[in-house]
Scaffold this motif. Structure first.
Motif, short mmCIF file in Angstrom:
data_model
loop_
_atom_site.label_atom_id
_atom_site.label_comp_id
_atom_site.label_asym_id
_atom_site.label_seq_id
_atom_site.Cartn_x
_atom_site.Cartn_y
_atom_site.Cartn_z
N TRP A 41 26.31 -8.03 -30.94
CA TRP A 41 26.31 -6.98 -29.93
C TRP A 41 25.18 -6.00 -30.25
CZ3 TRP A 41 31.63 -4.59 -28.36
CH2 TRP A 41 32.60 -5.59 -28.21
N THR A 42 24.78 -5.24 -29.24
CA THR A 42 23.94 -4.07 -29.46
C THR A 42 24.63 -2.87 -28.81
OG1 THR A 42 22.61 -4.59 -27.50
CG2 THR A 42 21.73 -5.28 -29.63
N VAL A 43 24.38 -1.69 -29.40
CA VAL A 43 24.98 -0.46 -28.90
C VAL A 43 23.87 0.58 -28.77
CG1 VAL A 43 26.60 1.40 -29.42
CG2 VAL A 43 27.20 -0.95 -29.98
N GLU A 44 23.71 1.09 -27.54
CA GLU A 44 22.71 2.12 -27.28
C GLU A 44 23.15 2.95 -26.08
OE1 GLU A 44 18.29 1.25 -27.91
OE2 GLU A 44 19.12 -0.72 -27.38
N ASN A 45 22.88 4.23 -26.16
CA ASN A 45 23.10 5.14 -25.02
C ASN A 45 24.51 5.03 -24.44
OD1 ASN A 45 20.36 5.98 -25.18
ND2 ASN A 45 19.78 4.16 -24.04
N GLY A 46 25.51 4.91 -25.29
CA GLY A 46 26.89 4.89 -24.84
C GLY A 46 27.36 3.57 -24.25
N GLU A 47 26.54 2.51 -24.40
CA GLU A 47 26.91 1.20 -23.88
C GLU A 47 26.79 0.14 -24.97
OE1 GLU A 47 24.96 -0.02 -20.30
OE2 GLU A 47 25.29 1.90 -19.32
N ALA A 48 27.75 -0.76 -25.00
CA ALA A 48 27.69 -1.92 -25.89
C ALA A 48 27.41 -3.14 -25.02
CB ALA A 48 29.01 -2.10 -26.63
N LEU A 49 26.49 -3.96 -25.47
CA LEU A 49 26.13 -5.18 -24.75
C LEU A 49 26.40 -6.37 -25.66
CD1 LEU A 49 24.90 -6.71 -22.36
CD2 LEU A 49 22.64 -6.21 -23.31
N ILE A 50 27.22 -7.29 -25.19
CA ILE A 50 27.55 -8.49 -25.95
C ILE A 50 26.49 -9.54 -25.65
CG2 ILE A 50 29.27 -10.28 -26.37
CD1 ILE A 50 31.38 -8.29 -25.27
N HIS A 51 25.78 -9.97 -26.69
CA HIS A 51 24.70 -10.93 -26.50
C HIS A 51 25.13 -12.36 -26.78
CE1 HIS A 51 21.57 -7.91 -25.98
NE2 HIS A 51 22.20 -7.22 -26.90
N LYS A 52 25.91 -12.56 -27.83
CA LYS A 52 26.23 -13.93 -28.22
C LYS A 52 27.58 -13.98 -28.92
CE LYS A 52 24.49 -18.11 -28.39
NZ LYS A 52 24.23 -18.86 -27.20
N LEU A 53 28.39 -14.96 -28.56
CA LEU A 53 29.67 -15.23 -29.20
C LEU A 53 29.64 -16.67 -29.69
CD1 LEU A 53 32.06 -13.88 -26.41
CD2 LEU A 53 31.15 -12.60 -28.33
N ALA A 54 30.23 -16.92 -30.84
CA ALA A 54 30.32 -18.29 -31.35
C ALA A 54 31.56 -18.43 -32.20
CB ALA A 54 29.07 -18.63 -32.17
N HIS A 55 32.11 -19.64 -32.23
CA HIS A 55 33.26 -19.90 -33.10
C HIS A 55 33.27 -21.37 -33.49
CE1 HIS A 55 34.87 -21.00 -29.13
NE2 HIS A 55 35.61 -21.88 -29.80
N VAL A 56 33.94 -21.64 -34.57
CA VAL A 56 34.12 -23.01 -35.03
C VAL A 56 35.25 -23.62 -34.20
CG1 VAL A 56 34.79 -24.45 -37.00
CG2 VAL A 56 33.30 -22.46 -37.35
N GLU A 57 34.97 -24.74 -33.57
CA GLU A 57 35.94 -25.35 -32.65
C GLU A 57 37.27 -25.65 -33.33
OE1 GLU A 57 36.97 -25.88 -28.95
OE2 GLU A 57 34.89 -25.45 -29.43
N ASP A 58 37.24 -26.11 -34.57
CA ASP A 58 38.48 -26.46 -35.28
C ASP A 58 39.38 -25.26 -35.54
OD1 ASP A 58 37.52 -29.03 -35.31
OD2 ASP A 58 36.92 -28.99 -37.41
N ASN A 81 31.76 5.20 -29.97
CA ASN A 81 32.07 6.04 -28.80
C ASN A 81 31.39 5.56 -27.52
OD1 ASN A 81 33.74 7.93 -30.25
ND2 ASN A 81 31.84 8.66 -31.19
N VAL A 82 31.42 4.27 -27.25
CA VAL A 82 30.79 3.76 -26.04
C VAL A 82 31.67 4.03 -24.83
CG1 VAL A 82 29.55 1.94 -27.28
CG2 VAL A 82 31.76 1.41 -26.24
N ASP A 83 31.03 4.16 -23.69
CA ASP A 83 31.72 4.35 -22.42
C ASP A 83 31.86 3.04 -21.66
OD1 ASP A 83 31.84 7.20 -22.69
OD2 ASP A 83 29.72 7.26 -22.16
N LEU A 84 31.02 2.05 -22.02
CA LEU A 84 30.98 0.80 -21.29
C LEU A 84 30.71 -0.35 -22.25
CD1 LEU A 84 30.66 -0.52 -18.31
CD2 LEU A 84 28.23 -0.47 -18.88
N ILE A 85 31.43 -1.45 -22.06
CA ILE A 85 31.15 -2.68 -22.80
C ILE A 85 30.74 -3.71 -21.76
CG2 ILE A 85 32.08 -4.50 -24.27
CD1 ILE A 85 33.92 -2.36 -25.49
#
Length: 137
Positions: A41-58, A81-85
């Motif tokens: 994720w990145t967090v700037e100016n009260g907003e969090a932006l999710i860029h990439k998610l990954a998990h092990v399938e098992d 203290n983000v206002d938006l995700i």
């Protein structure tokens, strides 16, 4: 270079830049000392932006991605203290479980018709309209 490699390089450079700026958030979930889920994720100016998610399938039966998301949300809201995700683009099923609203995204494309390098993209744009692949403006 294939698209996946370019994306990986882009995300790596973005992560380095955002980490240097103090804006990167990297979450890792472990089971028995082994990483099973990760989120960038990145967090700037009260907003969090999710860029990439990954998990092990098992490991999905233990829901490490969901548990990691809860921890990442908690940190973003309580510490950053983000206002938006923002989940970014795409209509992945898991996003509907978390989001309250869907915001439309629009893309603008500009071509300089005096430049011969623009002629092929311009022709493709109009041909796709004739073929019914896009709605007319």
């Amino acid at each position: 270079m294939e698209a996946r490699g370019r994306q990986s390089g882009f995300l790596r450079n973005l992560a380095r830049h955002e980490a240097a700026a103090g804006c990167m958030r990297l979450g890792l979930a472990y089971i028995d000392g082994e990483p099973v889920a990760a989120q960038f994720w990145t967090v700037e100016n009260g907003e969090a932006l999710i860029h990439k998610l990954a998990h092990v399938e098992d490991a999905t039966k233990t829901s490490p991605g969901t548990l990691l998301s809860v921890a990442m949300f908690q940190h973003a809201i309580d510490i950053d203290n983000v206002d938006l995700i923002d989940f970014g683009t795409g209509n992945d099923g898991y996003k509907r479980e978390w989001m309250e609203d869907v915001r439309d995204r629009y893309r603008l494309e500009f071509y300089w018709p005096n430049n011969p390098m623009s002629w092929l993209p311009i022709l493709r744009h109009f041909a796709s309209g004739l073929a019914g692949k896009r709605s007319p403006l």
